[in-house]
Write a protein that holds these residues in place. Structure first.
Motif, mmCIF file in Angstrom:
data_model
loop_
_atom_site.group_PDB
_atom_site.id
_atom_site.type_symbol
_atom_site.label_atom_id
_atom_site.label_comp_id
_atom_site.label_asym_id
_atom_site.label_seq_id
_atom_site.Cartn_x
_atom_site.Cartn_y
_atom_site.Cartn_z
ATOM 1 N N SER A 131 0.833 -1.203 0.000
ATOM 2 C CA SER A 131 0.000 0.000 0.000
ATOM 3 C C SER A 131 0.868 1.255 0.000
ATOM 4 C CB SER A 131 -0.930 -0.017 1.215
ATOM 5 O OG SER A 131 -1.721 1.149 1.247
ATOM 6 N N GLN A 132 1.912 1.260 0.844
ATOM 7 C CA GLN A 132 2.805 2.431 0.905
ATOM 8 C C GLN A 132 3.491 2.678 -0.437
ATOM 9 O OE1 GLN A 132 5.484 2.851 4.415
ATOM 10 N NE2 GLN A 132 4.482 0.981 5.119
ATOM 11 N N VAL A 133 4.040 1.608 -1.021
ATOM 12 C CA VAL A 133 4.752 1.754 -2.295
ATOM 13 C C VAL A 133 3.791 2.199 -3.395
ATOM 14 C CG1 VAL A 133 6.067 0.547 -4.082
ATOM 15 C CG2 VAL A 133 6.524 0.081 -1.674
ATOM 16 N N GLY A 134 2.588 1.611 -3.410
ATOM 17 C CA GLY A 134 1.590 2.008 -4.398
ATOM 18 C C GLY A 134 1.247 3.480 -4.300
ATOM 19 N N VAL A 162 11.278 1.691 1.236
ATOM 20 C CA VAL A 162 10.262 0.735 1.707
ATOM 21 C C VAL A 162 10.503 -0.631 1.072
ATOM 22 C CG1 VAL A 162 7.799 0.176 1.743
ATOM 23 C CG2 VAL A 162 8.538 2.534 2.132
ATOM 24 N N LEU A 163 10.822 -0.641 -0.213
ATOM 25 C CA LEU A 163 11.068 -1.908 -0.909
ATOM 26 C C LEU A 163 12.297 -2.618 -0.357
ATOM 27 C CD1 LEU A 163 10.301 -0.789 -4.572
ATOM 28 C CD2 LEU A 163 9.060 -2.538 -3.280
ATOM 29 N N GLU A 164 13.306 -1.872 0.080
ATOM 30 C CA GLU A 164 14.508 -2.476 0.646
ATOM 31 C C GLU A 164 14.226 -3.076 2.010
ATOM 32 O OE1 GLU A 164 17.741 -3.020 -0.337
ATOM 33 O OE2 GLU A 164 16.868 -2.589 -2.292
ATOM 34 N N LEU A 170 7.346 -8.452 -1.136
ATOM 35 C CA LEU A 170 6.222 -8.215 -2.051
ATOM 36 C C LEU A 170 6.387 -9.034 -3.332
ATOM 37 C CD1 LEU A 170 5.675 -4.348 -1.899
ATOM 38 C CD2 LEU A 170 3.896 -6.065 -1.592
ATOM 39 N N PRO A 171 5.343 -9.743 -3.769
ATOM 40 C CA PRO A 171 5.445 -10.465 -5.046
ATOM 41 C C PRO A 171 5.783 -9.538 -6.220
ATOM 42 C CG PRO A 171 3.544 -11.218 -3.803
ATOM 43 C CD PRO A 171 4.079 -10.034 -3.079
ATOM 44 N N ARG A 177 10.192 -1.886 -8.167
ATOM 45 C CA ARG A 177 11.521 -1.276 -8.160
ATOM 46 C C ARG A 177 11.851 -0.670 -9.532
ATOM 47 N NH1 ARG A 177 13.866 -5.412 -6.478
ATOM 48 N NH2 ARG A 177 13.535 -5.024 -4.271
ATOM 49 N N ALA A 178 11.456 -1.363 -10.583
ATOM 50 C CA ALA A 178 11.692 -0.834 -11.933
ATOM 51 C C ALA A 178 10.963 0.490 -12.131
ATOM 52 C CB ALA A 178 11.232 -1.847 -12.975
ATOM 53 N N ILE A 179 9.712 0.558 -11.667
ATOM 54 C CA ILE A 179 8.930 1.794 -11.814
ATOM 55 C C ILE A 179 9.548 2.915 -10.981
ATOM 56 C CG2 ILE A 179 6.667 2.847 -11.428
ATOM 57 C CD1 ILE A 179 5.481 -0.008 -11.842
ATOM 58 N N ALA A 180 9.962 2.588 -9.757
ATOM 59 C CA ALA A 180 10.564 3.603 -8.886
ATOM 60 C C ALA A 180 11.863 4.133 -9.486
ATOM 61 C CB ALA A 180 10.818 3.013 -7.501
#
Length: 567
Positions: A131-134, A162-164, A170-171, A177-180
Motif C-alpha cells: 500500500s505504501q509503495v503504491g 520501503v522496498l529495501e 512483495l510479489p 523497483r523498476a517503476i521507482a
C-alpha cells in the motif's frame, strides 16, 4: 471446457451449492494470483465481491500492470469495485487512485492518496508495504504533471527505501523497483544530474526486463536517449529512442506521455545531423505526447525556440520565448530546464545579431567544479566572442573543451569554433589542424550542423585544405559538401509533411533507393516482411505517392533521404 459445458456446470453449481460460489471464487483468485496471473485473480475476487481481497491483490501484485499492455483490462477489473467501498481500506483507496490514473484524470489522484494515508494500515506487513509503495508511485504521476522534479526524486527514494525494508517480500517488488527507478532517474535527469540519472535508469532497465511494465520501459529508454542526446552520443540516443517508440507503436499506445522525451531526443539527434525537417517532425510528435508531463512540455517548447533561432526564424523564436516566459512565470523549472531557458534566451539574442546581450546572459560564475562542466555555455560564449571580433578570448573559452571526448557532438562544434578563431588570428596551421579534429569527430556520429558556420566564415576554404592534406577525411568531407551545397529544403521555411513519418518509417525509407527487395529490407531491420509492407503503406500515404520510385523522388525533394550508403 467447451462454452456450453462450462455454462451448464456453473448453473448447476449455482443451483445446488449457491453458498459455495463466493468461496470458490476466492480460492481461484488466490491460486491465480500466486501463480503469476494477478489480473485473473482480481476478476475472481470481483466475482466473489470480496473487495478487500481485490485491494490486497492490487497493491501486492497487480498495480504494476497499470504500466503494461494489460492496463485497460486492469481498469475494467477495478471498475467493478462499488464506490462506497473505495474509502474503507488504504488498499481500496489506492485502487481508487489507480482508476483515476488509468483514466488520465491525474488531478483527482491526490485526494485518494491522502485518504489512503489517513486510513488504518493493514496488520499484514506485506500488504501494508504494498500500500505504501503504491501510494508513493502513484504520487509520481502528480509530481510529473506539476513539473516537480524534487518531489519526484523524494517520493521514489522513499518507495525504494520501503522496498529495501518491509517491501522485499512483495510479489511485485521487482516491478515496483523498476517503476521507482524509472521515475527517480527521470527526476535526476531534470535536476541536471545526468551521470546519476543514467546509472539509475540503466538499473531500472535491468529490473524491468522480466516485468510486464512496458510503459515504464518506454520511460526508461526515452530518458536514457535524452541524456545521451544531451551529451552528444547521437548513435546511442537514436537507438534508445527508436526502441522506445517501437514499443509504443507495437502496443498501439500512441500518443503516450512516457514517449515524449524519446521524440525530444530524436529532435536533438536530427538537428545535430542537420536534418531540420526530421527534427521539426519529431517536435510535432513530442508536443502531441506532453499534455500530462510539464517537464517534457517545457523542454519541447525550449527545443522549438532553439530550432527556430538556429534556422533563422528569429521572429518565431522571440514569440516562442515570450510564450515560454508566460508558461513558467508561476513555476520554478528544475536545474536542467532553468539552464536551458537561460541558454535559449542567449541563442535568440545571438540569432538577432546582439552578441553582447548573449554574453551578458550566459556567464561561467556557477561552474560545477570541472573545466568543461558548462560546455553549452562555453560554446555559446565562444560564438558570441567571435561575433564581436574577439577570437583570442573565444579560443581561450574553448581551451578546456578540446580535451573532452572527441567522439561526442558538442566537441565537434568546439573544434570548428577553434578553427575559426585560429583562422582569425592568422594561425593557419592550427586552424587546419583544429578543423581536422572536428571532421574526425563529426564522422563518428554523423554531425553536420556545426559546419553550417561556413557561410562568410572562411570555413569552406579550411574544409578544402583539410581534404587536401588529410586523405582519410575525404569521404566525410565529400558527403558534407554534398549536404551543405545542395539546395536543401530541410533548412528552408517549407513546412513539414502534414503527417510526420515515424522513425521506423524513416528507417524503411532509407532502403528504398537501394536494390534490396522487401524481404531483404525486412532482414536488415530484423522485422517481418508484413511489417515492412505495413510501414510502406503508411509511408506512401503520407508522401502521397503510389510506388517505390515515386516515394524515393518525393523523399529527396523533402530532404528525407541521406547520401550515406546503405548495404
Amino acid at each position: 471446457y467447451h462454452t456450453l459445458l462450462r455454462q451448464t456446470l456453473r448453473h448447476r453449481l449455482a443451483v445446488e451449492a449457491p453458498n459455495e460460489v463466493a468461496g470458490l471464487h476466492v480460492r481461484a483468485a488466490l491460486w491465480l494470483a500466486e501463480n503469476g496471473q494477478p489480473l485473473a485473480g482480481l476478476r475472481h475476487a470481483a466475482q466473489a465481491q470480496d473487495w478487500q481481497l481485490m485491494g490486497r491483490l492490487l497493491v501486492t501484485r497487480a498495480l504494476p500492470l497499470s504500466l503494461s499492455a494489460e492496463r485497460s483490462a486492469l481498469a475494467l477489473a477495478l471498475s467493478r469495485i462499488p464506490p462506497d467501498q473505495l474509502a474503507t481500506t488504504p488498499e481500496l483507496a489506492v485502487a481508487a487512485a489507480t482508476r483515476t490514473f488509468l483514466d488520465n484524470r491525474l488531478a483527482e489522484i491526490e485526494p485518494h492518496l491522502a485518504l489512503a494515508r489517513e486510513l488504518t494500515p493493514s496488520t499484514d506487513p506485506v500488504v501494508s508495504a504494498g500500500s505504501q509503495v503504491g501510494q508513493l508511485l502513484l504520487a509520481t504521476a502528480v509530481a510529473r504533471t506539476h513539473g516537480d522534479s524534487k518531489q519526484l526524486v523524494e517520493v521514489t527514494t522513499r518507495a525504494l527505501q520501503v522496498l529495501e525494508a518491509t517491501g522485499a517480500a512483495l510479489p511485485a517488488a521487482r516491478a515496483y523497483r523498476a517503476i521507482a527507478l524509472s521515475n527517480l532517474g527521470t527526476g535526476q535527469l531534470w535536476e541536471g544530474r545526468l551521470s546519476g540519472a543514467e546509472h539509475t535508469l540503466r538499473a531500472g532497465l535491468a529490473e524491468a526486463g522480466p516485468a510486464a511494465v512496458d510503459a515504464g520501459r518506454v520511460n526508461l529508454l526515452s530518458h536514457l536517449a535524452l541524456s545521451a542526446a544531451i551529451c552528444g552520443r547521437l548513435t546511442t540516443a537514436h537507438g534508445l529512442a527508436t526502441n522506445a517508440i517501437d514499443i509504443v507503436e507495437e502496443r498501439g499506445w500512441a500518443p503516450l506521455s512516457q514517449a515524449a522525451t524519446a521524440h525530444l531526443a530524436l529532435t536533438l539527434v536530427h538537428f545535430q545531423r542537420d536534418q531540420v525537417t526530421s527534427a521539426r517532425e519529431q517536435l510535432l510528435l513530442a508536443r502531441e505526447t506532453t499534455a500530462l508531463d510539464a517537464l517534457a512540455r517545457c523542454a519541447t517548447a525550449i527545443a522549438q525556440i532553439r530550432l527556430d533561432a538556429a534556422t533563422g526564424r528569429v521572429d518565431e523564436a522571440r514569440r516562442g520565448l515570450a510564450g515560454l516566459h508566460r508558461d513558467v512565470s508561476d513555476w520554478q523549472p528544475p536545474a536542467l530546464l532553468a539552464r536551458w531557458v537561460r541558454i535559449t534566451e542567449a541563442e535568440v539574442d545571438l540569432a538577432s545579431g546582439n552578441a553582447a546581450a548573449a554574453l551578458r546572459r550566459v556567464s561561467l560564475d556557477h561552474a560545477a567544479g570541472r573545466a568543461n562542466a558548462l560546455l553549452p555555455e562555453r560554446l555559446l560564449r565562444a560564438r558570441a566572442l567571435l561575433a564581436v571580433g574577439e577570437p583570442r578570448a573565444a579560443d581561450e573559452m574553448l581551451r578546456p573543451l578540446r580535451d573532452a571526448d572527441a567522439t561526442h557532438a558538442p566537441v565537434v562544434e568546439a573544434w570548428v569554433l577553434t578553427s575559426l578563431a585560429a583562422d582569425s588570428l592568422r594561425e593557419d596551421r592550427r586552424a587546419t589542424d583544429a578543423l581536422r579534429h572536428a571532421i574526425e569527430a563529426a564522422a563518428q556520429e554523423g554531425v553536420r550542423r556545426p559546419f553550417r558556420a561556413r557561410d562568410g566564415d572562411h570555413l569552406s576554404r579550411l574544409i578544402a585544405r583539410v581534404r587536401l592534406l588529410h586523405p582519410h577525411t575525404v569521404e566525410f568531407v565529400d558527403d558534407l559538401d554534398r549536404h551543405l551545397d545542395a539546395s536543401d529544403p530541410r533548412t528552408s521555411d517549407t513546412p513539414p509533411l502534414r503527417t510526420p513519418l515515424t522513425d521506423r518509417e524513416l528507417s524503411v525509407l532509407q532502403y528504398l533507393p537501394t536494390m534490396l527487395t522487401y524481404p531483404e529490407i525486412a532482414l536488415e531491420l530484423f522485422v517481418s516482411v508484413n511489417t515492412v509492407k505495413s510501414h510502406l503503406r503508411h509511408l506512401f500515404t503520407k508522401l502521397d505517392v503510389a510506388n517505390r520510385r515515386q516515394a524515393v523522388s518525393r523523399a529527396r525533394e523533402l530532404g528525407l533521404l541521406e547520401t550515406r550508403r546503405v548495404p
